[in-house]
Design a protein around this motif. Structure first.
Motif, PDB file in Angstrom:
ATOM      1  N   ASP A 150       0.730  -1.143   0.078  1.00  0.00           N
ATOM      2  CA  ASP A 150       0.128  -0.106  -0.047  1.00  0.00           C
ATOM      3  C   ASP A 150       0.721   1.331   0.072  1.00  0.00           C
ATOM      4  N   ALA A 151       2.263   1.180   0.033  1.00  0.00           N
ATOM      5  CA  ALA A 151       3.004   2.394  -0.284  1.00  0.00           C
ATOM      6  C   ALA A 151       2.939   3.099  -1.389  1.00  0.00           C
ATOM      7  N   ASP A 152       3.295   4.494  -1.375  1.00  0.00           N
ATOM      8  CA  ASP A 152       3.072   5.298  -2.726  1.00  0.00           C
ATOM      9  C   ASP A 152       3.844   4.868  -3.572  1.00  0.00           C
ATOM     10  N   VAL A 153       3.569   4.601  -4.699  1.00  0.00           N
ATOM     11  CA  VAL A 153       4.275   4.160  -5.961  1.00  0.00           C
ATOM     12  C   VAL A 153       5.716   5.002  -6.061  1.00  0.00           C
ATOM     13  N   ARG A 154       5.443   6.380  -6.170  1.00  0.00           N
ATOM     14  CA  ARG A 154       6.768   7.114  -6.480  1.00  0.00           C
ATOM     15  C   ARG A 154       7.668   6.953  -5.346  1.00  0.00           C
ATOM     16  N   GLU A 155       7.269   6.837  -4.305  1.00  0.00           N
ATOM     17  CA  GLU A 155       8.306   6.780  -2.923  1.00  0.00           C
ATOM     18  C   GLU A 155       8.956   5.177  -2.910  1.00  0.00           C
ATOM     19  N   VAL A 156       8.062   4.445  -3.319  1.00  0.00           N
ATOM     20  CA  VAL A 156       8.767   2.977  -3.331  1.00  0.00           C
ATOM     21  C   VAL A 156       9.947   3.100  -4.639  1.00  0.00           C
ATOM     22  N   LEU A 157       9.363   3.697  -5.629  1.00  0.00           N
ATOM     23  CA  LEU A 157      10.409   3.830  -6.856  1.00  0.00           C
ATOM     24  C   LEU A 157      11.569   4.474  -6.425  1.00  0.00           C
ATOM     25  N   LEU A 158      11.363   5.797  -5.535  1.00  0.00           N
ATOM     26  CA  LEU A 158      12.545   6.655  -5.319  1.00  0.00           C
ATOM     27  C   LEU A 158      13.695   5.692  -4.473  1.00  0.00           C
TER      28      LEU A 158
ATOM     29  N   GLU B 151      17.589   4.557  -5.377  1.00  0.00           N
ATOM     30  CA  GLU B 151      18.668   5.053  -4.635  1.00  0.00           C
ATOM     31  C   GLU B 151      19.234   3.777  -3.939  1.00  0.00           C
ATOM     32  N   ARG B 152      18.638   2.809  -3.711  1.00  0.00           N
ATOM     33  CA  ARG B 152      19.408   1.485  -3.344  1.00  0.00           C
ATOM     34  C   ARG B 152      20.124   0.887  -4.406  1.00  0.00           C
ATOM     35  N   MET B 153      19.720   0.920  -5.458  1.00  0.00           N
ATOM     36  CA  MET B 153      20.304   0.300  -6.865  1.00  0.00           C
ATOM     37  C   MET B 153      21.698   1.039  -6.979  1.00  0.00           C
ATOM     38  N   TYR B 154      21.442   2.434  -7.041  1.00  0.00           N
ATOM     39  CA  TYR B 154      22.615   3.125  -7.380  1.00  0.00           C
ATOM     40  C   TYR B 154      23.629   2.991  -6.228  1.00  0.00           C
ATOM     41  N   ILE B 155      23.352   2.958  -4.817  1.00  0.00           N
ATOM     42  CA  ILE B 155      24.209   2.662  -3.754  1.00  0.00           C
ATOM     43  C   ILE B 155      24.850   1.272  -4.061  1.00  0.00           C
ATOM     44  N   GLY B 156      24.290   0.273  -4.263  1.00  0.00           N
ATOM     45  CA  GLY B 156      24.663  -0.996  -4.540  1.00  0.00           C
ATOM     46  C   GLY B 156      25.748  -0.994  -5.709  1.00  0.00           C
ATOM     47  N   ALA B 157      25.447  -0.448  -6.855  1.00  0.00           N
ATOM     48  CA  ALA B 157      26.299  -0.460  -7.817  1.00  0.00           C
ATOM     49  C   ALA B 157      27.571   0.306  -7.849  1.00  0.00           C
ATOM     50  N   THR B 158      27.605   1.441  -6.940  1.00  0.00           N
ATOM     51  CA  THR B 158      28.677   2.153  -6.918  1.00  0.00           C
ATOM     52  C   THR B 158      29.494   2.197  -5.640  1.00  0.00           C
ATOM     53  N   GLU B 159      29.355   1.047  -4.708  1.00  0.00           N
ATOM     54  CA  GLU B 159      30.047   0.699  -3.507  1.00  0.00           C
ATOM     55  C   GLU B 159      31.279   0.629  -4.155  1.00  0.00           C
ATOM     56  N   PRO B 160      32.375   1.298  -3.739  1.00  0.00           N
ATOM     57  CA  PRO B 160      33.743   1.362  -4.318  1.00  0.00           C
ATOM     58  C   PRO B 160      34.375  -0.026  -4.539  1.00  0.00           C
ATOM     59  N   GLN B 161      34.386  -0.933  -3.576  1.00  0.00           N
ATOM     60  CA  GLN B 161      35.048  -2.426  -3.938  1.00  0.00           C
ATOM     61  C   GLN B 161      34.345  -3.263  -4.887  1.00  0.00           C
ATOM     62  N   ARG B 162      32.863  -2.988  -4.897  1.00  0.00           N
ATOM     63  CA  ARG B 162      32.039  -3.693  -5.895  1.00  0.00           C
ATOM     64  C   ARG B 162      32.179  -3.042  -7.285  1.00  0.00           C
TER      65      ARG B 162
END
Length: 224
Positions: free
Chosen positions: A102-110, A114-125
């Motif tokens: 039931d969460a707002d779609v926009r808030e979920v996608l935001l 952000e989680r995807m970006y953080i995961g992809a740009t973690e320095p070692q990864r």
């Protein structure tokens, strides 16, 4: 003779303290494996694939070379495992994302972007992904395995988009394709492989907002 008898008695306790020979315990085996996998990751990142050897990894980890060969028959096999472990961390992070229906779609996608970006740009990864790209021609099977890992990482997003489509909150008839497209936008493509990542949380949130603003109009529910 008395002195010989005394010497024998005093040496016995020392001999009893010696580490028994044979296979390591289960706990020791886990510790040894963690030690040489950590050393392997660091060596691949520092020296690259070609300049890394199992002999050097064993030396850095303080283990016998045979300890590594018992589990991984070759350097490519060890390299695959190192990459798999690194991608597993990203997978676990995404799997742990809680998406409430039931969460707002926009808030979920935001939050997802952000989680995807953080995961992809973690320095070692990020450094490891750069290495994988550089070695992809030499190891085409590695590219296939990474694609499979990526599919598993985004599985919760696929499920969310599919449910949102069924509920009529979004129009994403091909949820898996839409999730891949969202992930590509979130990661920023090759930009972050050849330049510095975004500087801090404000830029990261602005990036997420722009990505969501781009996809939401196309994913808007269609009139019945």
């Amino acid at each position: 003779m008395p002195s010989t008898s005394t010497q024998t008695k005093t040496e016995a306790p020392d001999n009893a303290k010696r580490r028994p020979r044979g296979r390591p315990s289960a706990k020791q085996a886990v510790e040894l494996r963690e030690s040489f996998l950590t050393a392997a990751l660091q060596s691949f990142l520092d020296k690259g694939y070609a300049a890394t050897s199992i002999e050097a990894i064993a030396r850095d980890a303080g283990v016998a070379k045979i300890t590594i060969y018992r589990q991984y028959e070759s350097k490519p096999a060890l390299f695959y495992e190192v990459v798999h472990r690194a991608m597993g961390d990203a997978r676990n992070t995404m799997q742990a994302t809680v998406v409430t229906p039931d969460a707002d779609v926009r808030e979920v996608l935001l939050d997802v972007v952000e989680r995807m970006y953080i995961g992809a740009t973690e320095p070692q990864r990020l450094a490891l992904l750069r290495l994988v790209i550089a070695e992809a021609v030499r190891f085409p099977e590695l590219a296939k395995s990474l694609y499979a890992e990526h599919s598993y990482v985004i599985a919760p997003i696929v499920d969310y988009l599919a449910q949102a489509h069924r509920d009529g909150r979004l129009h994403v008839p091909k949820a898996e394709l839409s999730a891949v497209q969202l992930a590509t936008l979130a990661f920023g493509g090759v930009r972050f492989f050849i330049s510095k990542p975004l500087a801090g949380e404000p830029e990261r949130k602005a990036w997420a907002q722009s990505v969501v603003d781009l996809v939401l109009p196309g994913w808007a529910p269609r009139p019945a």
